[in-house]
Design an enzyme around this catalytic site. Structure first.
Site, short mmCIF file in Angstrom:
data_model
loop_
_atom_site.label_atom_id
_atom_site.label_comp_id
_atom_site.label_asym_id
_atom_site.label_seq_id
_atom_site.Cartn_x
_atom_site.Cartn_y
_atom_site.Cartn_z
N GLU A 192 60.33 71.69 -13.03
CA GLU A 192 61.21 71.91 -14.19
C GLU A 192 60.44 72.61 -15.30
O GLU A 192 59.21 72.54 -15.36
CB GLU A 192 61.76 70.54 -14.64
CG GLU A 192 62.58 70.52 -15.90
CD GLU A 192 63.87 71.32 -15.83
OE1 GLU A 192 63.80 72.52 -15.55
OE2 GLU A 192 64.95 70.75 -16.10
N ARG A 233 62.63 85.33 -21.84
CA ARG A 233 62.04 84.83 -20.59
C ARG A 233 60.84 85.67 -20.17
O ARG A 233 59.94 85.20 -19.48
CB ARG A 233 63.08 84.87 -19.46
CG ARG A 233 64.25 83.91 -19.62
CD ARG A 233 65.03 83.81 -18.31
NE ARG A 233 66.37 83.28 -18.49
CZ ARG A 233 66.70 81.99 -18.53
NH1 ARG A 233 65.75 81.08 -18.42
NH2 ARG A 233 67.94 81.61 -18.69
P1 IMP Z 1 67.36 67.77 -21.34
O1 IMP Z 1 68.48 67.54 -20.38
O2 IMP Z 1 67.74 67.43 -22.76
O3 IMP Z 1 66.06 67.12 -20.93
O4 IMP Z 1 67.14 69.31 -21.42
C1 IMP Z 1 66.50 69.98 -20.45
C2 IMP Z 1 66.87 71.45 -20.42
O5 IMP Z 1 67.28 71.95 -21.72
C3 IMP Z 1 65.66 72.23 -20.04
O6 IMP Z 1 65.58 72.33 -18.65
C4 IMP Z 1 65.91 73.55 -20.70
O7 IMP Z 1 66.72 74.33 -19.85
C5 IMP Z 1 66.68 73.19 -21.96
N1 IMP Z 1 65.75 73.09 -23.09
C6 IMP Z 1 65.31 71.96 -23.69
N2 IMP Z 1 64.45 72.23 -24.68
C7 IMP Z 1 64.34 73.58 -24.70
C8 IMP Z 1 63.55 74.49 -25.51
O8 IMP Z 1 62.77 74.11 -26.40
N3 IMP Z 1 63.69 75.82 -25.21
C9 IMP Z 1 64.53 76.27 -24.23
N4 IMP Z 1 65.26 75.47 -23.47
C10 IMP Z 1 65.16 74.12 -23.70
MG MG Z 2 65.72 73.82 -17.42
#
Ligand code: IMP
Ligand code: MG
Length: 180
Positions: A104, A170
């Protein structure tokens, strides 16, 4: 497509060289920990699209044991810089009795990873580990048992090295904080 480059600046956090070194260390640890896998039953990396695609490609090339790769696509719905309470997961995997390592980009609230692991565990893999490039522990709402972490980061918005803001950035070879 919107043009964010003029309104945002990026503060570098980890250089391409620092990332390369850390990815190589993780690859060595994985090869060591999974030394007993065989060509008949190789380790299966499952990269989470899209954000982990560069990390997974680099990581794969540092792993010196029998290893395969497949992908799941996870997307969360919500405002641009926050995770929402809903995650859509698409995959076409056969993983029963396989040793899995999910790859991830960032674990933030933990919701995405919790949902992916719950879904994969229903297919009864032999084992399931989690490897994340970045961990934002301050943002965690759903507990996640992480096996390998690249870097800990503060609760800021990170871009680069495969990680986007609205599909931008990206392509950056480094990781940085997006300032708005
Ligand atoms: P979670 O479900 O809140 O843990 O979020 C996970 C997903 O949100 C990651 O796999 C990213 O795709 C996105 N994400 C979380 N934080 C960031 C960030 O700081 N930059 C870009 N994408 C993020
Ligand atoms: Mg992600």
């Amino acid at each position: 497509m919107s043009e964010p480059y003029t309104s945002n600046t990026i503060t570098p956090l980890f250089s391409a060289g620092a990332i390369e070194k850390r990815v190589s260390e993780i690859g060595k640890a994985i090869a060591n920990d999974f030394a007993l896998v065989t060509p008949e039953c190789p380790l299966l990396l499952i990269a989470v699209l899209k954000g982990a695609f560069i990390f997974a490609a680099d990581l794969l090339r540092t792993i010196t044991i029998p290893c395969c790769i497949d992908f799941v696509h996870a997307s969360s719905y919500g405002s641009e810089k926050t995770s929402s309470g809903s995650v859509s997961i698409k995959h076409n995997l056969t993983i029963t009795d396989r040793h899995l390592l999910i790859v991830e980009d960032i674990i933030d609230t933990g919701l995405t990873m919790q949902q992916i692991t719950a879904e994969l565990l229903t297919m009864k893999p032999a084992s399931l580990g989690i490897c994340t490039l970045l961990d934002k522990p301050e943002a965690r709402k759903h507990p996640v048992d992480i096996t390998y972490t690249g870097f800990m980061v503060p609760d800021t918005f990170i871009v680069g090295y495969g990680i986007d803001y609205n599909e931008h950035y990206r392509e950056l070879p480094f990781l940085g904080v997006l300032n708005s």
